[in-house]
Design a protein around this motif. Structure first.
Motif, mmCIF file in Angstrom:
data_model
loop_
_atom_site.group_PDB
_atom_site.id
_atom_site.type_symbol
_atom_site.label_atom_id
_atom_site.label_comp_id
_atom_site.label_asym_id
_atom_site.label_seq_id
_atom_site.Cartn_x
_atom_site.Cartn_y
_atom_site.Cartn_z
ATOM 1 N N CYS A 14 0.898 -0.781 0.552
ATOM 2 C CA CYS A 14 -0.114 0.158 -0.036
ATOM 3 C C CYS A 14 1.088 0.953 0.283
ATOM 4 O O CYS A 14 2.222 1.650 0.625
ATOM 5 C CB CYS A 14 -1.086 -0.085 1.241
ATOM 6 S SG CYS A 14 -2.516 -1.218 1.615
ATOM 7 N N GLY A 16 0.472 4.126 1.129
ATOM 8 C CA GLY A 16 0.017 5.292 1.799
ATOM 9 C C GLY A 16 -0.765 6.812 1.613
ATOM 10 O O GLY A 16 -1.054 7.474 2.500
ATOM 11 N N THR A 17 -0.816 6.679 0.322
ATOM 12 C CA THR A 17 -1.761 8.089 -0.456
ATOM 13 C C THR A 17 -2.776 8.114 -1.117
ATOM 14 O O THR A 17 -2.715 6.478 -0.813
ATOM 15 C CB THR A 17 0.119 8.762 -0.484
ATOM 16 O OG1 THR A 17 0.135 8.100 -1.959
ATOM 17 C CG2 THR A 17 0.849 8.912 0.334
ATOM 18 N N ASN A 18 -3.068 9.347 -0.887
ATOM 19 C CA ASN A 18 -4.237 8.477 -2.026
ATOM 20 C C ASN A 18 -4.633 10.556 -2.931
ATOM 21 O O ASN A 18 -5.576 10.992 -2.944
ATOM 22 C CB ASN A 18 -5.327 8.742 -1.193
ATOM 23 C CG ASN A 18 -6.457 9.349 0.114
ATOM 24 O OD1 ASN A 18 -5.144 10.444 0.288
ATOM 25 N ND2 ASN A 18 -6.996 9.344 0.714
ATOM 26 N N THR A 23 -11.468 14.131 -0.485
ATOM 27 C CA THR A 23 -11.584 13.370 0.637
ATOM 28 C C THR A 23 -12.833 14.074 1.617
ATOM 29 O O THR A 23 -13.586 13.420 2.850
ATOM 30 C CB THR A 23 -9.868 13.396 1.814
ATOM 31 O OG1 THR A 23 -10.242 15.460 1.672
ATOM 32 C CG2 THR A 23 -8.819 12.989 0.743
ATOM 33 N N ASN A 29 -8.414 9.045 5.157
ATOM 34 C CA ASN A 29 -7.593 7.811 4.474
ATOM 35 C C ASN A 29 -7.869 6.871 3.196
ATOM 36 O O ASN A 29 -6.922 5.985 3.387
ATOM 37 C CB ASN A 29 -7.434 6.952 5.893
ATOM 38 C CG ASN A 29 -6.974 7.994 6.859
ATOM 39 O OD1 ASN A 29 -5.801 8.474 6.320
ATOM 40 N ND2 ASN A 29 -7.716 7.888 8.509
ATOM 41 N N TYR A 30 -8.947 7.524 2.686
ATOM 42 C CA TYR A 30 -9.400 6.057 1.683
ATOM 43 C C TYR A 30 -8.377 5.739 0.665
ATOM 44 O O TYR A 30 -7.765 6.816 0.269
ATOM 45 C CB TYR A 30 -10.744 6.785 1.181
ATOM 46 C CG TYR A 30 -11.184 6.047 -0.128
ATOM 47 C CD1 TYR A 30 -12.048 5.031 0.129
ATOM 48 C CD2 TYR A 30 -10.507 6.644 -1.584
ATOM 49 C CE1 TYR A 30 -12.818 4.396 -0.744
ATOM 50 C CE2 TYR A 30 -11.802 5.751 -2.447
ATOM 51 C CZ TYR A 30 -12.820 4.347 -1.700
ATOM 52 O OH TYR A 30 -13.907 3.641 -2.365
ATOM 53 N N THR A 32 -5.723 4.519 1.591
ATOM 54 C CA THR A 32 -4.122 4.292 2.311
ATOM 55 C C THR A 32 -3.847 3.028 2.838
ATOM 56 O O THR A 32 -2.317 2.785 2.455
ATOM 57 C CB THR A 32 -3.545 5.610 2.825
ATOM 58 O OG1 THR A 32 -4.593 5.004 4.057
ATOM 59 C CG2 THR A 32 -4.247 6.857 2.328
ATOM 60 N N THR A 33 -4.298 2.268 3.183
ATOM 61 C CA THR A 33 -3.736 1.145 3.395
ATOM 62 C C THR A 33 -4.793 0.098 3.265
ATOM 63 O O THR A 33 -6.424 0.553 2.685
ATOM 64 C CB THR A 33 -4.030 0.779 5.498
ATOM 65 O OG1 THR A 33 -5.360 1.350 6.364
ATOM 66 C CG2 THR A 33 -2.538 2.356 6.165
ATOM 67 N N TRP A 37 -12.901 -0.421 2.080
ATOM 68 C CA TRP A 37 -13.298 0.969 2.040
ATOM 69 C C TRP A 37 -14.403 1.463 1.741
ATOM 70 O O TRP A 37 -15.177 2.820 1.817
ATOM 71 C CB TRP A 37 -11.749 2.133 0.961
ATOM 72 C CG TRP A 37 -10.595 1.718 1.846
ATOM 73 C CD1 TRP A 37 -9.646 1.499 1.483
ATOM 74 C CD2 TRP A 37 -10.254 2.710 3.141
ATOM 75 N NE1 TRP A 37 -8.708 1.422 2.931
ATOM 76 C CE2 TRP A 37 -8.555 2.448 3.079
ATOM 77 C CE3 TRP A 37 -10.839 3.550 3.695
ATOM 78 C CZ2 TRP A 37 -8.251 3.076 4.415
ATOM 79 C CZ3 TRP A 37 -9.873 3.996 5.116
ATOM 80 C CH2 TRP A 37 -8.864 3.756 4.894
ATOM 81 N N CYS A 66 -6.145 -1.453 -1.488
ATOM 82 C CA CYS A 66 -5.689 -0.258 -1.353
ATOM 83 C C CYS A 66 -4.967 0.273 -2.476
ATOM 84 O O CYS A 66 -5.183 -0.288 -3.347
ATOM 85 C CB CYS A 66 -4.676 -0.530 -0.347
ATOM 86 S SG CYS A 66 -3.062 -1.333 -0.432
ATOM 87 N N TYR A 67 -4.258 1.308 -2.494
ATOM 88 C CA TYR A 67 -3.698 2.195 -3.662
ATOM 89 C C TYR A 67 -2.064 1.181 -3.633
ATOM 90 O O TYR A 67 -1.336 1.037 -2.517
ATOM 91 C CB TYR A 67 -3.639 3.741 -3.718
ATOM 92 C CG TYR A 67 -5.067 4.414 -3.341
ATOM 93 C CD1 TYR A 67 -5.390 4.218 -5.043
ATOM 94 C CD2 TYR A 67 -5.702 5.011 -2.674
ATOM 95 C CE1 TYR A 67 -6.857 4.559 -5.947
ATOM 96 C CE2 TYR A 67 -7.083 5.593 -3.168
ATOM 97 C CZ TYR A 67 -7.931 5.625 -4.761
ATOM 98 O OH TYR A 67 -8.715 6.009 -4.859
#
Length: 122
Positions: A14, A16-18, A23, A29-30, A32-33, A37, A66-67
């Motif tokens: 992941c 950890g960023t989006n 948002t 935090n969508y 990110t992990t 979601w 996750c991304y």
């Protein structure tokens, strides 16, 4: 096998960023992990899009994802941000936030994910 066990594990972690995610709509935090979601208000976010199936179940709402890096071979194109990639497989069984026993099913009646009802086998 879980993505963390394969040779692509670094590329499939992941991010950890989006960057670029709304948002306000999806949360800070969508993606990110690893988490499900879309398990909360899935219909509100996706009804009316090509992803939403009125005639069938939308259990994908309950799946962890996750991304990930564009180099991850398990990644799919994101529908929100064209430059981003996401992966369900990168999170296969690794979610720390899910309170439901896998697999969970989407309940259209209350717009949430829940453990499937047990059944009596014949």
């Amino acid at each position: 096998a879980v993505a963390v066990d394969c040779k692509y594990s670094t590329a499939c972690k992941c991010l950890g960023t989006n960057p670029g995610v709304d948002t306000t709509k999806f949360g800070i935090n969508y993606g990110t992990t690893c988490s499900a979601w879309d398990s909360s208000d899935c219909a509100g976010h996706w009804n009316g899009t090509t992803f939403w199936q009125n005639a069938s179940r939308n259990d994908w709402c309950c799946d962890d994802w996750c991304y990930v890096s564009e180099k991850c071979p398990l990644a799919d194109d994101d529908s929100i941000i064209s430059a981003m990639k996401f992966s369900y497989q990168a999170c296969n069984g690794t979610s720390q936030s899910s309170s439901l026993a896998a697999p969970s099913a989407y309940s259209a009646s209350n717009n949430t994910c829940e453990a499937p009802a047990s059944c009596d086998c014949l």
